[in-house]
Design an enzyme around this catalytic site. Structure first.
Site, PDB file in Angstrom:
ATOM      1  N   ARG A 146     -10.813  10.708  -6.246  1.00  0.00           N
ATOM      2  CA  ARG A 146     -10.179   9.596  -5.211  1.00  0.00           C
ATOM      3  C   ARG A 146      -9.172   8.935  -6.278  1.00  0.00           C
ATOM      4  NH1 ARG A 146     -12.088   4.665  -4.884  1.00  0.00           N
ATOM      5  NH2 ARG A 146     -14.103   5.109  -4.052  1.00  0.00           N
TER       6      ARG A 146
ATOM      7  N   TYR B 202      14.640   3.380   4.032  1.00  0.00           N
ATOM      8  CA  TYR B 202      14.321   3.842   4.796  1.00  0.00           C
ATOM      9  C   TYR B 202      13.081   3.208   6.105  1.00  0.00           C
ATOM     10  CZ  TYR B 202      10.545   7.402   6.689  1.00  0.00           C
ATOM     11  OH  TYR B 202      10.276   8.305   7.161  1.00  0.00           O
TER      12      TYR B 202
HETATM   13  C1  LIG Z   1      10.766  10.001   4.416  1.00  0.00           C
HETATM   14  C2  LIG Z   1      10.842   9.006   3.263  1.00  0.00           C
HETATM   15  C3  LIG Z   1      10.535   8.122   3.197  1.00  0.00           C
HETATM   16  C4  LIG Z   1       8.433   8.180   2.917  1.00  0.00           C
HETATM   17  O1  LIG Z   1       7.856   9.231   3.166  1.00  0.00           O
HETATM   18  P1  LIG Z   1       6.704  10.003   3.663  1.00  0.00           P
HETATM   19  O2  LIG Z   1       6.314  11.036   2.921  1.00  0.00           O
HETATM   20  O3  LIG Z   1       7.584  10.351   5.286  1.00  0.00           O
HETATM   21  O4  LIG Z   1       5.791   8.681   4.032  1.00  0.00           O
HETATM   22  C5  LIG Z   1      10.738   6.707   1.654  1.00  0.00           C
HETATM   23  N1  LIG Z   1      11.494   6.948   2.219  1.00  0.00           N
HETATM   24  C6  LIG Z   1      12.655   8.062   2.257  1.00  0.00           C
HETATM   25  C7  LIG Z   1      13.918   7.806   1.572  1.00  0.00           C
HETATM   26  C8  LIG Z   1      11.968   9.034   2.791  1.00  0.00           C
HETATM   27  O5  LIG Z   1      13.231   9.699   2.883  1.00  0.00           O
END
Ligand SMILES: *Cc1c(COP(=O)(O)O)cnc(C)c1O
Length: 396
Positions: A59, A112
């Site tokens: 971890r 996002y």
């Molecule tokens: C997909 C994405 C995330 C989140 O990432 P995950 O790996 O799906 O948790 C955050 N920021 C942006 C700009 C993304 O495209």
């Protein structure tokens, strides 16, 4: 190995790996081990206390995971770097590390979808004040930062409408009030943009996207100065969102072609955006590489390439999208981006599925928007494919 003075293509291949090669192998081994064994109890204690390098428990650290972190560290030219199980884990753990009840964070409306949910739902529950600004309204952003804040959280270009935030300008303002600047660099990748070089404190990636590049592993990254990254590491080692070694291996392998892929994806997205902009059935194209784009001048200043992502609206809204999208042959219709295969999806079922239609409207995301992640295929084939699919739409 010191690769600091090497070019991005060389770093993509070599960075972070040499110290982890074992048995004369040319590839970093995938170390599947939860615990690490010590006969010398004093040595064990020194490693556990961080006085000596080594591994104790999965971890906290893992050799394969560390090699991946070292690779991103070199590419972002950061002092330190840690990884997470997902991009969202990187984002939430970072915000949780630095924000306390009563604190204030300034951010933009176009982050996002999952990030936006943290700002709209989870941080207010912790009595953290969130100032959500119009993404391209730099005056409003400066005003809100000027009122004082602990964290300025930015993303540029944004998902899914590719808006561009002036990093230099916002970082300068944040420094005046002593705010920590965090930038999600997922869309640009270190090949196209280096927020740390512009003065940002921490850079975040969803490694799931372009860093991995093959849509086969989830992961997240946080890079920055050692003193800051250590704090995020401490939060993560206790809260547990660590990356697994198999995914770390896939990321190392994927990243060897990062520079090659991104350059090709930059080219393909530009060609596709130019084609769409002149197509009569396309009403809007969002791509910072287009001279007509609102954010083009800022993008030109702070990016070395405009990235593989674009979005567009077709005449006829979501009903037209329902006809057009399935007709594409060289595109997965999926909630993903940044892969070698071209991928398309409407934000309402992909990046912003967590948001209500009202929230999407407030963010300026049309229900009929198509997000297009250009892969590494031939641009002529991608354009021919888009052309035949658009021809399926009736003339008005
Ligand atoms: C997909 C994405 C995330 C989140 O990432 P995950 O790996 O799906 O948790 C955050 N920021 C942006 C700009 C993304 O495209």
């Amino acid at each position: 190995m010191n690769v600091k003075n090497s070019k991005m293509s060389t770093n993509s291949v070599w960075a972070g790996e040499r110290d982890y090669l074992a048995f004369g192998a040319t590839q970093v081994p995938t170390v599947f081990s939860v615990g690490y064994s010590y006969n010398d109890l004093d040595h064990w204690l020194d490693v556990a206390l961080g006085k000596e390098n080594g591994h104790i428990y999965g971890r906290m650290t893992n050799p394969t995971v560390q090699a991946f972190e070292g690779k991103v560290k070199e590419l972002e030219n950061a002092e330190d770097c840690i990884s997470f199980s997902t991009g969202m884990a990187a984002i939430s753990n970072t915000l949780n590390t630095f924000l306390r009840p009563g604190d204030r964070v300034v951010t933009i409306k176009d982050t996002y979808g999952g990030t936006n949910k943290i700002f709209l739902e989870f941080l207010p529950q912790l009595n953290i004040d969130v100032a959500l600004c119009d993404t391209t309204d730099h005056e409003m952003l400066e005003k809100e930062v000027g009122k004082g804040c602990n964290v300025l959280y930015l993303e540029t270009p944004t998902n899914p409408t590719l808006k561009v935030v002036d990093l230099n300008r916002m970082i300068k303002k944040a420094k005046e009030v002593g705010a920590l600047v965090v930038v999600d660099n997922t869309f640009a990748t270190p090949i196209n943009q280096n927020p740390l070089a512009l003065g940002a404190d921490l850079v975040i990636h969803s490694a799931t996207k372009f860093l991995g590049g093959h849509a086969d592993a989830l992961g997240g990254i946080v890079c920055g100065d050692k003193s800051l990254v250590e704090k995020v590491f401490h939060y993560r080692e206790i809260n547990g969102a660590c990356l697994d070694p198999m995914s770390a291996y896939l990321f190392i392998r994927g990243m060897k072609t990062l520079d090659l892929r991104i350059k090709k994806q930059n080219e393909n997205a530009m060609a596709v955006a130019n084609f769409l902009e002149s197509h009569p059935k396309v009403t809007d194209v969002f791509y910072p590489g287009l001279e007509s784009n609102e954010g083009h001048e800022i993008a030109k200043k702070q990016m070395t390439g405009y990235g593989g992502m674009l979005s567009f609206s077709v005449d006829g809204g979501i009903d037209a999208v329902k006809k057009f999208m399935p007709a594409l042959k060289f595109a997965h219709k999926a909630a993903n981006l940044g892969a070698v295969e071209t991928t398309v999806g409407p934000p309402r079922t992909t990046s912003h599925v967590e948001n209500t239609p009202e929230e999407r409207k407030a963010m300026g995301i049309p229900e009929g928007l198509v997000r297009y992640s250009a892969g590494i295929e031939d641009a002529e084939d991608l354009i021919a494919d888009l052309s035949q699919a658009l021809n399926k739409l009736e003339d008005k």
